[in-house]
Design an enzyme around this catalytic site. Structure first.
Site, PDB file in Angstrom:
ATOM      1  N   SER A 134       0.842  -1.194   0.000  1.00 20.91           N
ATOM      2  CA  SER A 134       0.000   0.000   0.000  1.00 20.91           C
ATOM      3  C   SER A 134       0.879   1.246   0.000  1.00 20.91           C
ATOM      4  CB  SER A 134      -0.913  -0.001   1.230  1.00 20.91           C
ATOM      5  OG  SER A 134      -0.156   0.107   2.405  1.00 20.91           O
ATOM      6  N   ARG A 187       0.407   3.473  -3.228  1.00 16.47           N
ATOM      7  CA  ARG A 187      -0.279   4.750  -2.992  1.00 16.47           C
ATOM      8  C   ARG A 187       0.458   5.883  -3.692  1.00 16.47           C
ATOM      9  NH1 ARG A 187       0.198   4.827   1.951  1.00 16.47           N
ATOM     10  NH2 ARG A 187      -1.829   3.947   2.483  1.00 16.47           N
ATOM     11  N   ASN A 224      -0.999   7.846  -7.041  1.00 17.68           N
ATOM     12  CA  ASN A 224      -1.239   9.286  -7.033  1.00 17.68           C
ATOM     13  C   ASN A 224      -0.443   9.997  -8.112  1.00 17.68           C
ATOM     14  OD1 ASN A 224      -2.965  10.572  -4.789  1.00 17.68           O
ATOM     15  ND2 ASN A 224      -1.982   8.846  -3.788  1.00 17.68           N
TER      16      ASN A 224
END
Lengths: 292, 156
Positions: free
Chosen positions: A222, A226, A230
């Site tokens: 994660s 992440r 993004n």
């Protein structure tokens, strides 16, 4: 810009392809129709060739940019640190000290163990990731176009839009997490944590193990995905806005405003993502140091 | 989205940069920061102390000034007292000296008077004898009549 008048799809594809150097497998038919007689290391020509190389490939652009930005960080901070005075600091020293104090404050708030590695690690992550994200604010076509003139076909200048880069850092953090968990709690303590939580009963060991392992593995993935997600999405929107420039005067002007707006908003995102990556690293390491 | 050796390369770079930061970047910066913090807090404490010292010194100076004023007042008072005392003493001595002089003069006068009296007495006796001789035509035996003459002289 593969070709003189690329279609929109080609344009986007081109922007999403890394400059890849890798090993083509034997018998692979290249873009120009030639067949590779034996496995060879070469520059990939297009996304398909890069995909065919599998694991035996290197994204030259990602590594070069991330290495360059890391060196920039080290050089900048080390040169300031070398001349650091306890007297009145200059502007650059003030700026560097502000960042250092910010990181130090965050680490002190979140990490309660004693470990000389954590604070420098957090500083490195914050500044390095921030610099890599910052490349997103460079106009999407500028560097690829310039390098195209120099004969380099593909170029992705934002290393953090490459999952290899973000997952590489996340795995580095993961290794540190495991190392400190075992060092602090011992192998027995670590295994106990995996098997006897959250239900402290021998019957539940398989359930606990499954849940804890998923939780443990989810952390680095994660963390890496992440940041990648993004930055990839942000880059994608810049590319889509750039596509609008070829759709006439009205769309071009509209796209210009959109780009300014998105770039301003993106300043927030790149800082925030760098900060989140740093904070989560510190939190994960802090969890590894906690003895139940 | 290809995962490849880039991952490993990035991990190696990551480790390298973190180690570099840990060795050459973090310690000097944090040392400088803590040292400056200490310097500033020391400076502030010193400033505090100095202002307190100043206040104390001012208070002390005021007190000393007040004391000096009081002292000066007492000195003046003493001096005044002393001066009046001296004047009084001088007056007294002058008066005494005057009295003494007067008494000395009086005594001298008395002495002179007595001497003159004696002289006169002696002379009176002689004159009286001479007169009496003349009157009586014979000499008077001074020794025979000395008692009478002495009585006469004492009466004069």
């Amino acid at each position: 810009m593969a070709g003189n008048n690329p279609t929109t799809t080609e344009y986007i594809q081109h922007h999403l392809t890394n400059l890849t150097y890798g090993k083509l497998p034997e018998g692979y038919e290249r873009y120009d129709g030639s067949v590779v007689t034996e496995a060879t290391w070469t520059m990939a020509h297009g996304a398909e060739e890069a995909a065919a190389m599998g694991f035996s490939a290197i994204h030259v652009d990602s590594l070069a940019w991330s290495f360059g930005l890391g060196v920039l960080f080290c050089w900048l901070f080390a040169s300031v640190a070398k001349k650091a005075t306890t007297g009145v600091p200059g502007k650059l020293q003030s700026c560097v000290e502000m960042i250092v104090e910010f990181v130090e404050g965050n680490v002190k708030d979140m990490f309660h163990g004693r470990n000389p590695l954590v604070a420098p690690l957090a500083l490195t992550i914050f500044v390095w990731v921030f610099l890599m994200n910052l490349m997103d604010l460079v106009p999407v076509d500028l560097v690829p176009w310039l390098l195209m003139q120099a004969g380099v076909e593909y170029q992705k200048i934002v290393p953090s839009t490459d999952p290899n880069v973000t997952l590489g850092m996340a795995l580095g953090v993961f290794i540190l997490m495991l190392y400190y968990a075992i060092k602090i709690k011992g192998v027995g303590g670590f295994v106990k944590e995996l098997t006897l939580h959250p239900f402290n009963h021998p019957v539940f060991i398989p359930v606990n193990l499954f849940m804890e392992l998923v939780g443990l593995l989810a952390k680095p993935f994660s963390l890496g995905l992440r940041l990648f997600g993004n930055m990839y999405a942000g880059e994608m929107i810049f590319i889509l806005i750039a596509v609008m420039y070829s759709a006439g005067l009205f769309f071009g002007i509209f796209g210009g405003f959109l780009q300014i707006g998105w770039a301003i908003f993106h300043i927030l995102i790149i800082t925030l993502q760098a900060f989140i990556f740093m904070v989560l690293t510190v939190v994960y390491l802090s969890m590894s140091h906690e003895d139940h | 989205m290809n995962i490849n050796y880039t991952l490993i390369g990035q991990m190696i770079f990551f480790a390298g940069f973190v180690l570099f930061c840990m060795k050459y970047v973090w310690p000097p910066l944090v040392t400088a920061l803590t040292e400056r913090e200490k310097k500033i807090s020391d400076g502030l404490a010193a400033a505090d102390r100095a202002s307190k010292d100043l206040e104390l010194a001012q208070k002390k100076a005021m007190e000393e000034l007040k004391e000096a004023k009081v002292q000066a007042a007492t000195l003046i008072e003493q001096a005044n007292k002393r001066s009046s005392q001296i004047v009084d003493e001088a007056k007294e001595t002058a008066r005494q000296e005057g009295e003494r002089l007067i008494s000395v003069a009086k005594a001298e006068i008395e002495q002179e008077k007595n001497r003159v009296k004696e002289e006169l007495r002696a002379e009176v006796a002689t004159i009286a004898i001479a007169g009496a001789e003349k009157i009586l035509g014979s000499s008077i035996d001074a020794s025979k009549h000395s008692e009478l003459l002495d009585k006469l002289a004492a009466e004069i």
